[in-house]
Design a protein around this motif. Structure first.
Motif, PDB file in Angstrom:
ATOM      1  N   VAL A  54       0.823  -1.217   0.000  1.00  0.00           N
ATOM      2  CA  VAL A  54       0.000   0.000   0.000  1.00  0.00           C
ATOM      3  C   VAL A  54       0.859   1.270   0.000  1.00  0.00           C
ATOM      4  O   VAL A  54       0.337   2.374   0.016  1.00  0.00           O
ATOM      5  CB  VAL A  54      -0.981   0.028   1.196  1.00  0.00           C
ATOM      6  CG1 VAL A  54      -1.970  -1.120   1.095  1.00  0.00           C
ATOM      7  CG2 VAL A  54      -0.244  -0.001   2.533  1.00  0.00           C
ATOM      8  N   GLY A  55       2.179   1.082   0.007  1.00  0.00           N
ATOM      9  CA  GLY A  55       3.070   2.240  -0.074  1.00  0.00           C
ATOM     10  C   GLY A  55       3.223   3.022   1.215  1.00  0.00           C
ATOM     11  O   GLY A  55       3.555   4.208   1.177  1.00  0.00           O
ATOM     12  N   CYS A  56       2.993   2.383   2.361  1.00  0.00           N
ATOM     13  CA  CYS A  56       3.075   3.125   3.633  1.00  0.00           C
ATOM     14  C   CYS A  56       4.511   3.443   4.024  1.00  0.00           C
ATOM     15  O   CYS A  56       4.760   4.325   4.831  1.00  0.00           O
ATOM     16  CB  CYS A  56       2.368   2.368   4.751  1.00  0.00           C
ATOM     17  SG  CYS A  56       3.171   0.828   5.269  1.00  0.00           S
ATOM     18  N   GLN A  57       5.467   2.686   3.475  1.00  0.00           N
ATOM     19  CA  GLN A  57       6.897   2.895   3.697  1.00  0.00           C
ATOM     20  C   GLN A  57       7.352   2.647   5.135  1.00  0.00           C
ATOM     21  O   GLN A  57       8.415   3.104   5.548  1.00  0.00           O
ATOM     22  CB  GLN A  57       7.306   4.298   3.231  1.00  0.00           C
ATOM     23  CG  GLN A  57       7.007   4.522   1.744  1.00  0.00           C
ATOM     24  CD  GLN A  57       7.568   5.816   1.192  1.00  0.00           C
ATOM     25  OE1 GLN A  57       7.678   6.799   1.915  1.00  0.00           O
ATOM     26  NE2 GLN A  57       7.947   5.824  -0.072  1.00  0.00           N
ATOM     27  N   LEU A  58       6.543   1.910   5.926  1.00  0.00           N
ATOM     28  CA  LEU A  58       6.971   1.586   7.286  1.00  0.00           C
ATOM     29  C   LEU A  58       8.215   0.700   7.265  1.00  0.00           C
ATOM     30  O   LEU A  58       9.023   0.722   8.188  1.00  0.00           O
ATOM     31  CB  LEU A  58       5.861   0.877   8.068  1.00  0.00           C
ATOM     32  CG  LEU A  58       4.620   1.673   8.443  1.00  0.00           C
ATOM     33  CD1 LEU A  58       3.825   0.923   9.502  1.00  0.00           C
ATOM     34  CD2 LEU A  58       4.918   3.068   8.913  1.00  0.00           C
ATOM     35  N   MET A 101      10.722   1.000   5.157  1.00  0.00           N
ATOM     36  CA  MET A 101      11.865   1.899   4.978  1.00  0.00           C
ATOM     37  C   MET A 101      12.217   2.583   6.298  1.00  0.00           C
ATOM     38  O   MET A 101      13.391   2.711   6.658  1.00  0.00           O
ATOM     39  CB  MET A 101      11.539   2.962   3.919  1.00  0.00           C
ATOM     40  CG  MET A 101      11.406   2.393   2.509  1.00  0.00           C
ATOM     41  SD  MET A 101      10.546   3.514   1.378  1.00  0.00           S
ATOM     42  CE  MET A 101      11.758   4.800   1.113  1.00  0.00           C
ATOM     43  N   LEU A 102      11.171   3.016   7.005  1.00  0.00           N
ATOM     44  CA  LEU A 102      11.402   3.683   8.294  1.00  0.00           C
ATOM     45  C   LEU A 102      12.050   2.714   9.286  1.00  0.00           C
ATOM     46  O   LEU A 102      12.948   3.085  10.037  1.00  0.00           O
ATOM     47  CB  LEU A 102      10.082   4.220   8.854  1.00  0.00           C
ATOM     48  CG  LEU A 102       9.466   5.389   8.076  1.00  0.00           C
ATOM     49  CD1 LEU A 102       8.017   5.629   8.509  1.00  0.00           C
ATOM     50  CD2 LEU A 102      10.270   6.678   8.269  1.00  0.00           C
ATOM     51  N   ASN A 130       8.587  -7.192  10.249  1.00  0.00           N
ATOM     52  CA  ASN A 130       7.737  -7.007  11.433  1.00  0.00           C
ATOM     53  C   ASN A 130       6.815  -5.806  11.328  1.00  0.00           C
ATOM     54  O   ASN A 130       5.860  -5.687  12.088  1.00  0.00           O
ATOM     55  CB  ASN A 130       8.597  -6.827  12.689  1.00  0.00           C
ATOM     56  CG  ASN A 130       9.522  -8.003  12.915  1.00  0.00           C
ATOM     57  OD1 ASN A 130       9.258  -9.092  12.410  1.00  0.00           O
ATOM     58  ND2 ASN A 130      10.611  -7.779  13.633  1.00  0.00           N
ATOM     59  N   TYR A 131       7.137  -4.885  10.439  1.00  0.00           N
ATOM     60  CA  TYR A 131       6.320  -3.674  10.330  1.00  0.00           C
ATOM     61  C   TYR A 131       5.551  -3.600   9.019  1.00  0.00           C
ATOM     62  O   TYR A 131       5.051  -2.557   8.653  1.00  0.00           O
ATOM     63  CB  TYR A 131       7.208  -2.432  10.516  1.00  0.00           C
ATOM     64  CG  TYR A 131       7.800  -2.393  11.895  1.00  0.00           C
ATOM     65  CD1 TYR A 131       7.057  -1.911  12.974  1.00  0.00           C
ATOM     66  CD2 TYR A 131       9.074  -2.901  12.138  1.00  0.00           C
ATOM     67  CE1 TYR A 131       7.575  -1.913  14.256  1.00  0.00           C
ATOM     68  CE2 TYR A 131       9.605  -2.912  13.412  1.00  0.00           C
ATOM     69  CZ  TYR A 131       8.856  -2.417  14.472  1.00  0.00           C
ATOM     70  OH  TYR A 131       9.372  -2.434  15.738  1.00  0.00           O
ATOM     71  N   CYS A 132       5.482  -4.696   8.319  1.00  0.00           N
ATOM     72  CA  CYS A 132       4.680  -4.692   7.093  1.00  0.00           C
ATOM     73  C   CYS A 132       3.270  -5.140   7.446  1.00  0.00           C
ATOM     74  O   CYS A 132       3.036  -6.312   7.740  1.00  0.00           O
ATOM     75  CB  CYS A 132       5.280  -5.622   6.036  1.00  0.00           C
ATOM     76  SG  CYS A 132       4.260  -5.651   4.548  1.00  0.00           S
ATOM     77  N   PRO A 133       2.319  -4.210   7.455  1.00  0.00           N
ATOM     78  CA  PRO A 133       0.979  -4.557   7.941  1.00  0.00           C
ATOM     79  C   PRO A 133       0.204  -5.476   6.997  1.00  0.00           C
ATOM     80  O   PRO A 133      -0.836  -6.005   7.373  1.00  0.00           O
ATOM     81  CB  PRO A 133       0.279  -3.198   8.075  1.00  0.00           C
ATOM     82  CG  PRO A 133       1.045  -2.243   7.235  1.00  0.00           C
ATOM     83  CD  PRO A 133       2.421  -2.800   7.047  1.00  0.00           C
ATOM     84  N   HIS A 134       0.701  -5.665   5.787  1.00  0.00           N
ATOM     85  CA  HIS A 134      -0.081  -6.456   4.832  1.00  0.00           C
ATOM     86  C   HIS A 134       0.668  -7.684   4.312  1.00  0.00           C
ATOM     87  O   HIS A 134       0.347  -8.217   3.251  1.00  0.00           O
ATOM     88  CB  HIS A 134      -0.558  -5.558   3.690  1.00  0.00           C
ATOM     89  CG  HIS A 134      -1.355  -4.395   4.195  1.00  0.00           C
ATOM     90  ND1 HIS A 134      -2.629  -4.522   4.682  1.00  0.00           N
ATOM     91  CD2 HIS A 134      -1.019  -3.084   4.359  1.00  0.00           C
ATOM     92  CE1 HIS A 134      -3.060  -3.345   5.100  1.00  0.00           C
ATOM     93  NE2 HIS A 134      -2.107  -2.457   4.915  1.00  0.00           N
TER      94      HIS A 134
END
Lengths: 591, 133
Positions: free
Chosen positions: B13-17, B19-20, B120-124
């Motif tokens: 979805v392009g949230c970029q979490l 990358m963060l 761990n931070y990829c919600p999908h």
């Protein structure tokens, strides 16, 4: 670089002299946090009292804050400017990648001053501002094409925001929007016209820098805690699943869904344009703002055949939400999903605010059926549900082929003042409202809210909560206190700034906790106090610009059409306005 | 050994979490220390492209390094020895999928270590860490 030092950098761009400079404004960011708190102070410094919103003396301020990129849903940019729609201090918020791009470019705020003598666009990258000739992009029919070109000629894919206007902004339509990342908008109150008047077609911001957090282990722990809430809590579920479009059926069931220019609270075809039905039939993709796991942006695929050429189709991807569904479907009597999507697509191509546009079209439909205006002015014969006529009208609001459409471009208040039908010209302090007809608290909130937006205080929820709890209405004074209290807290949320969809997560205690890793000591109580202070700062500015709640027009129509709380009593609303005026006068004297 | 895998880019979805999360390893908030890069595939309407090291068994980036700063990692991919790296950028050019990122602050590459923090931070569930066969 330290988080606070990089946040405190304010980039000033002077379009008249084509220069830029950076000032460290630790004074502003330490007291007012960021976002709306800081942007309000910058506005005070920059905009003279009698400024022309379309003159070079107006500014476009973009501000982010301490939570931008740091905490989940810290994904919003706050734009502040003097509105060409109502002539007052105004703000509009948007996400996309704008917030992270500005923050990682190393700024807490960007102030755009002056105006250019010819069309330009800006590329803000690596500490520099480039002034690029925008003549080729000027007048281009679709904002989508503008975005496509800027993507190819600008650096930093994945790390940038591309904020641009359409022809509506160029033609100074007072409710033109600024679009960022195709699907997010600084929609309300005419920032697009401010850009247009400055001959500013677009701003590309590239964010390739980072900053450090003083207490990284506390940061990781808090970050994880909020992540769990953001992806799992029921507070966010509505935005995950159907998106804001879930409101359509919910509001329709309590007869609070504005329909056919607010003449009814329910729509017989609501099921056809509901979030449920859209998800089932046309939802093609979900997208998120940078720094937010929610993905509330719902994109529909519209497949259209070319009538003259068999087996040729175009595929358009259009994002929908509750507000455009109200303004461009239910409030225009459109029950055709494809019809709604085609109309919304035209609005997006031109770069208009969907809410204001829909309300203006709804007024024109009624004015036409009442004989106030004719086909001679309208150049078409609109009727409820006739999306093809509405698409023609949208183009004409931008092209402005006659005096009538030039006035349509000024907003519903102006056009009705000139042609008649003011009783059903739905606006509050000249701002066309969002899609709720829930009851008296919402109406009061639209009149007294500092940007006359449903999100100033979310009073549509207050009306619904009273209804669900079967509680009687509060006194007008209590209603005003409740609205101001909520709006004041939202000044903190929009100074951090976090998306207001995350208001269920960012309660005062949680905000206090999220500041810990930044080693900034602020208590929940202090935050609440600061919120109230920002709120009063905004009221003082608006009053100095001539705002008088006692003189506000209340559209007769919203007092006639029953809400779930019954017909709203005008005296109740007027009492509330009087009390609001008293509170502002007292608070500003105490200051 | 494990490696990072893009399971289904269409769900991104392009949230970029991600990358963060990657930059956060170094105590930094930003995208500048990230070894993973999410950008639109020509506008948000077309979805996203994810560039990340796919752990080549015989990595071109290591082959072109003039100072032996990149050592082939067991299970594929490379390990960067920053003290040997002169920042010539040949590795970046050699990676056709654009998975060698650049840290402009120190002027050296950012190389994925396949730690899986981003997963761990990829919600999908777009990303996953899989055992190398």
């Amino acid at each position: 670089m330290d988080w606070f030092k990089s946040l405190s950098n304010v980039l000033y761009v002077d379009l008249t002299r084509k220069t830029f400079w950076v000032e460290s404004r630790e004074d502003l960011f330490s007291k007012w946090l960021g976002g709306i708190g800081v942007a309000t102070q910058l506005y005070k410094e920059e905009v003279p009292k009698n400024a022309d919103p379309l003159g070079p003396e107006n500014v476009a301020i973009f501000a982010v804050g301490p939570f931008t990129g740091v905490h989940h849903l810290g994904s919003k940019t706050i734009a502040v400017f003097k509105s060409p729609l109502n002539n007052y201090f105004s703000e509009s918020h948007a996400g996309g990648r704008s917030a992270l791009a500005i923050r990682f470019a190393g700024y807490g705020a960007i102030v755009i001053k002056g105006s250019s003598d010819r069309p330009i666009y800006l590329i803000i990258n690596d500490g520099k501002v480039r002034f690029r000739d925008g003549s080729i992009l000027w007048g281009m029919r679709s904002t989508e094409t503008v975005g496509r070109i800027l993507r190819e000629v600008s650096p930093g894919p994945g790390h940038r925001a591309i904020m641009r206007i359409g022809r509506a902004g160029e033609k100074l339509v007072r409710y033109a929007s600024v679009i960022t990342e195709t699907y997010r908008h600084f929609g309300r109150l005419g920032l697009g016209a401010v850009f247009g008047a400055k001959k500013l077609k677009a701003i590309v911001v590239v964010g390739l820098k980072g900053f450090t957090i003083p207490d990284i282990s506390t940061y990781r722990a808090v970050y994880n805690e909020v992540y769990e809430l953001a992806v799992k809590s029921p507070a966010m579920k509505k935005y995950h699943d159907l998106g804001t479009a879930a409101n359509i059926l919910a509001l329709n069931s309590i007869k609070a869904l504005p329909t056919r220019n607010f003449s009814s609270g329910s729509f017989e075809h609501a099921g056809e344009v509901s979030g449920e039905k859209l998800a089932e039939t046309v939802l093609a993709r979900r997208v998120a703002c940078a720094g937010c796991p929610t993905a509330c942006i719902h994109i529909a695929a519209l497949r259209e055949p070319y009538p003259e050429e068999p087996y040729f189709y175009k595929m358009k991807f259009i994002s929908y939400d509750h507000e455009p569904l109200y303004s461009l479907a239910t409030n225009l009597g459109i029950g055709s999903r494809d019809g709604f999507l085609k109309l919304l697509d035209a609005v997006e191509e031109e770069g208009l605010d969907a809410i204001s546009t829909g309300v203006v079209l709804a007024w024109a439909t009624e004015a036409f059926s009442n004989g106030i205006i004719t086909e001679k002015e309208l150049l078409t014969k609109p009727s409820w549900g006739d999306f093809e006529s509405y698409i023609k009208m949208v183009r004409n609001i931008v092209i402005q082929p006659n005096e009538f459409y030039r006035t349509m471009a000024l907003g519903v208040d102006e056009v009705a003042k000139k042609y008649g039908g003011l009783d059903y010209a739905i606006s509050f302090n000249k701002v066309e409202p969002a899609g709720y007809h829930t009851g008296p608290l919402y109406i009061i909130s639209l009149l007294i809210g500092s940007r006359h937006s449903h999100l100033d205080s979310g009073a549509y929820s207050m009306d619904q909560e009273l209804l669900a709890a079967k509680k009687p209405l509060p006194t007008p004074q209590e209603a005003v206190e409740k609205i101001i209290e909520e709006e004041s807290w939202r000044q903190i949320l929009t100074s951090l700034p976090v998306c207001l969809f995350a208001r269920g997560i960012y309660k005062p205690e949680m905000v206090e906790k999220c500041f810990k890793p930044l080693k900034k000591e602020v208590s929940a109580a202090e935050l609440k106090k600061l919120g109230r202070e920002i709120w009063i700062e905004k009221q003082i500015i608006k009053y100095s610009e001539g705002f008088n709640p006692l003189e506000l027009r209340i559209p007769k129509r919203v007092l006639e059409t029953p809400t779930p709380h019954g017909v709203v009593d005008e005296n109740y609303v007027r009492e509330a306005l009087k009390y609001f005026n008293l509170v502002v006068n007292l608070s500003s004297k105490l200051k | 050994m494990k490696r990072l895998v893009v399971v289904d880019v269409n769900k991104c979805v392009g949230c970029q979490l991600c990358m963060l999360a990657c930059s956060r390893r170094f105590g930094v908030v930003g995208h500048n220390k990230s070894a993973i890069w999410v950008r639109s595939a020509g506008g948000f309407e077309r979805g996203f492209t994810i560039a990340v090291c796919r752990a080549c068994k015989d990595p071109p980036c290591a082959r072109v390094c003039p100072t032996d700063a990149l050592k082939v990692r067991e299970g594929g991919g490379v390990i960067l020895n920053p003290t040997k790296c002169i920042g010539c950028g040949l590795c970046k050019e050699a990676c056709d999928i654009g998975a060698v990122m650049w840290d402009y602050e120190v002027d050296k590459p950012v190389i994925c270590v396949h730690c899986g923090l981003c997963v761990n931070y990829c919600p999908h569930s777009v990303l996953s860490l899989e055992e190398v066969v």
